[in-house]
Scaffold this motif. Structure first.
Motif, short mmCIF file in Angstrom:
data_model
loop_
_atom_site.label_atom_id
_atom_site.label_comp_id
_atom_site.label_asym_id
_atom_site.label_seq_id
_atom_site.Cartn_x
_atom_site.Cartn_y
_atom_site.Cartn_z
N SER A 111 -3.33 -0.33 -0.37
CA SER A 111 -2.88 1.05 -0.41
C SER A 111 -1.60 1.17 0.41
O SER A 111 -1.32 0.34 1.28
N ASP A 112 -0.83 2.18 0.10
CA ASP A 112 0.48 2.32 0.75
C ASP A 112 0.67 3.78 1.14
O ASP A 112 1.19 4.59 0.39
N HIS A 170 5.27 9.14 0.81
CA HIS A 170 4.25 9.32 -0.21
C HIS A 170 3.35 10.50 0.15
O HIS A 170 2.97 11.28 -0.73
N LEU A 206 1.60 11.81 -3.01
CA LEU A 206 1.44 10.65 -3.88
C LEU A 206 0.33 9.73 -3.37
O LEU A 206 0.28 9.41 -2.17
N GLU A 207 -0.55 9.31 -4.26
CA GLU A 207 -1.52 8.27 -3.97
C GLU A 207 -0.96 6.98 -4.57
O GLU A 207 -0.50 6.98 -5.71
N HIS A 208 -1.05 5.89 -3.82
CA HIS A 208 -0.25 4.73 -4.21
C HIS A 208 -0.94 3.44 -3.80
O HIS A 208 -1.43 3.31 -2.67
N THR A 209 -1.01 2.46 -4.70
CA THR A 209 -1.46 1.11 -4.36
C THR A 209 -0.51 0.10 -4.99
O THR A 209 0.14 0.38 -6.00
N GLU A 251 2.51 -1.54 -9.46
CA GLU A 251 2.16 -0.37 -8.65
C GLU A 251 1.33 0.61 -9.49
O GLU A 251 1.56 0.77 -10.68
N ARG A 306 0.24 4.69 -9.13
CA ARG A 306 0.48 5.90 -8.34
C ARG A 306 0.06 7.14 -9.13
O ARG A 306 0.05 7.14 -10.36
#
Length: 239
Positions: A155-156, A161, A166-169, A179, A181
């Protein structure tokens, strides 16, 4: 279910302390606490019903590439991934310890806690996904084929973000980086490669998820890992 049982014991403790310390007792409060306890089996029944729907899922004729039913994220029932109408993989959640299951159910996002998954592909390959929390709330997921680490997902939670909701991996397969998102307030997931949009995940009103990819941008060897990356993202961010 676990939340309601916990509320029952908390309320019961509060009523007992009020009676012991202040000498006050209200029978209507006690009756209300038993409503929590009585409703718990109903929520368990709903979860089991959702688990069976996931296990029984079969796609309608469609041009969409991959689909899965992911109504339940807490129990360990088997779920299926289809490509068109062909079953390509099954997967299920795994708990190492029984109390992990209880803690996960207590949390607002059960899929986030103690997340481990097992995947069985119809070509005979099997994978497990394990997780570990990392620095600043980020998580790292390792994809194993047998005892060999073959890919990672992380996860980032960068500040930019968070500001953009933003949800992000990030999925790393050797030298390839993908990616996933999504906007916090939306169910649609974007899939990117080198910053370019190559696919997306959408969810219909019944809870069925569908993944569409630009096949010219994805190596066939990477497809199983993209499927796993998609499922991990859906669990972690409740998509």
């Amino acid at each position: 279910m676990t939340k309601l049982i916990s509320l029952f014991f908390v309320a019961l403790t509060g009523i007992g302390l009020r009676w012991a310390i202040l000498g006050e007792y209200d029978s209507s409060q006690l009756q209300l606490t038993f409503i929590f306890l009585g409703a718990a089996p109903l929520f368990l029944w709903i979860s089991i019903r959702q688990k069976h729907k996931d296990a029984d899922y079969s796609p309608l004729p469609s041009s969409r590439q991959w689909t899965t039913s992911l109504k339940d994220k807490w129990l360990t029932g088997e779920k299926k991934i289809f490509q068109g109408e062909e079953l390509v993989a099954t997967y299920n959640r795994v708990y190492n310890k029984s109390f992990h299951k209880i803690i996960a159910d207590l949390m607002r996002t059960p899929g986030l806690w103690f997340l481990q998954l097992a995947f069985q592909f119809k070509d005979g390959r099997t994978f497990t996904v394990t997780s570990e929390e990392n620095w600043k709330g980020n998580a790292r997921y390792t994809i194993w084929e047998g005892n060999t680490e073959v890919a990672t997902i992380r996860s980032d939670l960068k500040s930019e973000h968070v500001k953009k909701l933003l949800e992000h991996t990030v999925l790393e397969i050797g030298e390839h980086v993908y990616e996933f998102r999504a906007r916090t307030v939306r169910s649609r997931i974007e899939v990117l490669k080198d910053g370019e949009l190559i696919g997306e995940v959408e969810r219909d009103l019944t809870g069925v998820r569908s993944l569409s990819l630009n096949s010219s941008e994805v190596n066939v060897e990477d497809e199983p890992f993209l499927l796993m990356g998609w499922i991990v993202f859906s669990y972690r961010y409740n998509k």
